[in-house]
Design an enzyme around this catalytic site. Structure first.
Site, PDB file in Angstrom:
ATOM      1  N   ASP A  82       6.996  -0.144 117.250  1.00 50.77           N
ATOM      2  CA  ASP A  82       7.997  -0.188 116.514  1.00 50.77           C
ATOM      3  C   ASP A  82       7.993  -0.504 114.975  1.00 50.77           C
ATOM      4  O   ASP A  82       7.394  -1.594 114.577  1.00 50.77           O
ATOM      5  CB  ASP A  82       9.154  -1.353 117.397  1.00 50.77           C
ATOM      6  CG  ASP A  82      10.389  -1.257 116.859  1.00 50.77           C
ATOM      7  OD1 ASP A  82      10.992  -0.423 116.565  1.00 50.77           O
ATOM      8  OD2 ASP A  82      11.048  -2.415 116.978  1.00 50.77           O
ATOM      9  N   ASP A  99       7.791   3.960 109.811  1.00 51.70           N
ATOM     10  CA  ASP A  99       9.219   3.437 109.206  1.00 51.70           C
ATOM     11  C   ASP A  99       8.933   3.487 107.592  1.00 51.70           C
ATOM     12  O   ASP A  99       8.429   2.572 107.123  1.00 51.70           O
ATOM     13  CB  ASP A  99       9.760   2.237 109.710  1.00 51.70           C
ATOM     14  CG  ASP A  99      11.059   2.067 108.994  1.00 51.70           C
ATOM     15  OD1 ASP A  99      11.501   2.660 108.123  1.00 51.70           O
ATOM     16  OD2 ASP A  99      11.857   0.985 109.349  1.00 51.70           O
ATOM     17  N   HIS A 151      18.584   2.878 116.529  1.00 49.14           N
ATOM     18  CA  HIS A 151      18.049   1.342 116.318  1.00 49.14           C
ATOM     19  C   HIS A 151      19.365   0.528 116.222  1.00 49.14           C
ATOM     20  O   HIS A 151      20.586   1.070 116.128  1.00 49.14           O
ATOM     21  CB  HIS A 151      17.180   1.361 115.042  1.00 49.14           C
ATOM     22  CG  HIS A 151      15.993   1.885 115.342  1.00 49.14           C
ATOM     23  ND1 HIS A 151      14.824   1.136 115.164  1.00 49.14           N
ATOM     24  CD2 HIS A 151      15.385   3.101 115.595  1.00 49.14           C
ATOM     25  CE1 HIS A 151      13.930   1.907 115.251  1.00 49.14           C
ATOM     26  NE2 HIS A 151      14.111   3.074 115.368  1.00 49.14           N
ATOM     27  N   GLY A 152      19.042  -0.655 116.365  1.00 48.21           N
ATOM     28  CA  GLY A 152      19.990  -1.572 116.232  1.00 48.21           C
ATOM     29  C   GLY A 152      21.297  -1.440 117.140  1.00 48.21           C
ATOM     30  O   GLY A 152      22.316  -1.566 116.832  1.00 48.21           O
ATOM     31  N   ASP A 156      16.966  -5.109 121.228  1.00 55.41           N
ATOM     32  CA  ASP A 156      15.857  -6.393 121.107  1.00 55.41           C
ATOM     33  C   ASP A 156      16.751  -7.420 120.906  1.00 55.41           C
ATOM     34  O   ASP A 156      16.550  -8.441 121.992  1.00 55.41           O
ATOM     35  CB  ASP A 156      15.099  -6.180 119.872  1.00 55.41           C
ATOM     36  CG  ASP A 156      13.867  -7.470 119.696  1.00 55.41           C
ATOM     37  OD1 ASP A 156      14.034  -8.178 120.642  1.00 55.41           O
ATOM     38  OD2 ASP A 156      13.434  -7.460 118.816  1.00 55.41           O
TER      39      ASP A 156
END
Ligand code: G3H
Ligand code: 13P
Ligand code: ZN
Length: 316
Positions: free
Chosen positions: A81, A103, A210-211, A255
């Site tokens: 990740d 990323d 994401h998030g 997460d």
């Protein structure tokens, strides 16, 4: 069984999203695998740079190898990740990961493409796949803090060019989410219009959100009632996951919600049993609660119940 995210996405595209869950320790690994087995869901295990150095990357990898043996029916990808180029290359060469995320979203458009291409080429040469990111999420990532004002939504026109030039296998798009427990301070929300535009330009191409923690308000209330201080914590509405999946989102990263489960369980356990100093009683409650939380997430993502169908498709 360890598979690539590409195999998972092929099965999921347009129908449901695969949960991508970050892990740091043995209790999370047990809870994750139990929850996915109970809900019969394929899943993605994510290892961040921070998680790889929390104990030792070999410890995490050994735990996952063990989990693969303990849960022989599990179908999952092992994914790095938010990697930088060096970490991606290390994971590609390790022979253990099935997927990496490069990323380089903080670099310029052309530089992001160049870095992503190097990683995607290296990944493909070893039979792995690469996720990239275009646009910038708000919130805090490892070593990088991006304010709401600096967060940039993904430009759909650029997304097409980015995918074509970089050769990435999936794309994390910024559509209004951010990392952490404090996602929306006002009336901000998800930009499904941006997602729809990206899907129109990249039909069939797997997108990543994401998030995506939902920061359940009952969880926050329990944490606060047990001495926590999480005023104003807010996340993504879980009912948005399936509409996002219909628009091409095949991987949803979660997460923070798992950290909230950990925080609530331990705060409540030690408040209820102040005489306790043993790690195992709260650890057992945590594993059971984490499994429950994972099974619930898989249900709202639509991945629950997909394991037999995906197993059959992998054999073809
Ligand atoms: O996007 C970040 C993930 O939530 C991982 O967090 O870097 O603190 O392990 P971490
Ligand atoms: P959350 O902080 O919303 O759980 O997001 C996790 C994430 O995107 C990991 O890459
Ligand atoms: Zn992320």
């Amino acid at each position: 069984m360890i598979v690539t995210t590409k195999e998972l996405f092929k099965h999921a595209y347009g129908k449901y999203a695969v949960g991508a869950y970050n892990i740091n320790n043995a209790e999370q690994v047990m809870g994750l695998f139990r929850g996915c087995m109970e809900s019969k869901a394929p899943f993605i295990v994510q290892l961040s740079k921070g998680a790889r150095s929390y104990t030792d990357k070999r410890m995490l990898e050994a735990m996952l190898r063990a989990a693969d043996e303990i849960f022989p029916d599990a179908i999952f990808a092992v994914h790095l990740d938010h990697g930088d180029e060096a970490t991606c290359m290390e994971c590609i060469d390790s022979g253990f990961y099935s997927s990496v995320m490069i990323d380089a979203s903080h670099a310029s458009f052309d530089e992001n493409i160049a870095i992503t291409k190097r990683v995607a080429d290296a990944a493909h040469a070893k039979g792995l796949v690469a996720e990239a990111e275009l646009g910038q999420l708000g919130g805090v990532e490892e070593h990088v803090s991006v304010s709401e004002a600096d967060a940039k939504l993904t430009n759909p026109e650029q997304a097409k060019e980015f995918v074509e030039r970089s050769g990435c296998d999936s794309l994390a798009c910024a559509i209004g989410t951010s990392h952490g427990a404090f996602k929306f301070s006002g009336s901000q929300g998800l930009h499904f219009d941006v997602l729809a535009d990206i899907q129109k330009r990249l039909p069939g191409f797997p997108l990543v959100m994401h998030g995506s923690s939902s920061v359940p308000q009952d969880e926050v209330a329990r944490i606060n009632a047990a001495g926590g201080k999480m005023k104003g914590a807010k996340g993504v509405d879980e009912t948005q996951f399936l509409p996002a999946a219909k628009l091409g989102v095949t991987k949803i990263n979660i997460d923070t919600d798992g950290r909230l489960v950990w925080c609530r369980v331990h705060r409540e356990e030690f408040m209820k049993n102040p005489e306790n100093f043993d790690l195992r009683p709260p650890g057992k409650v945590f594993m059971a609660e984490y499994a429950k939380y994972i099974a619930h997430k898989n249900a709202v993502l639509g991945s629950a119940g997909q394991i037999d169908s995906i197993r059959a498709s992998l054999k073809k």
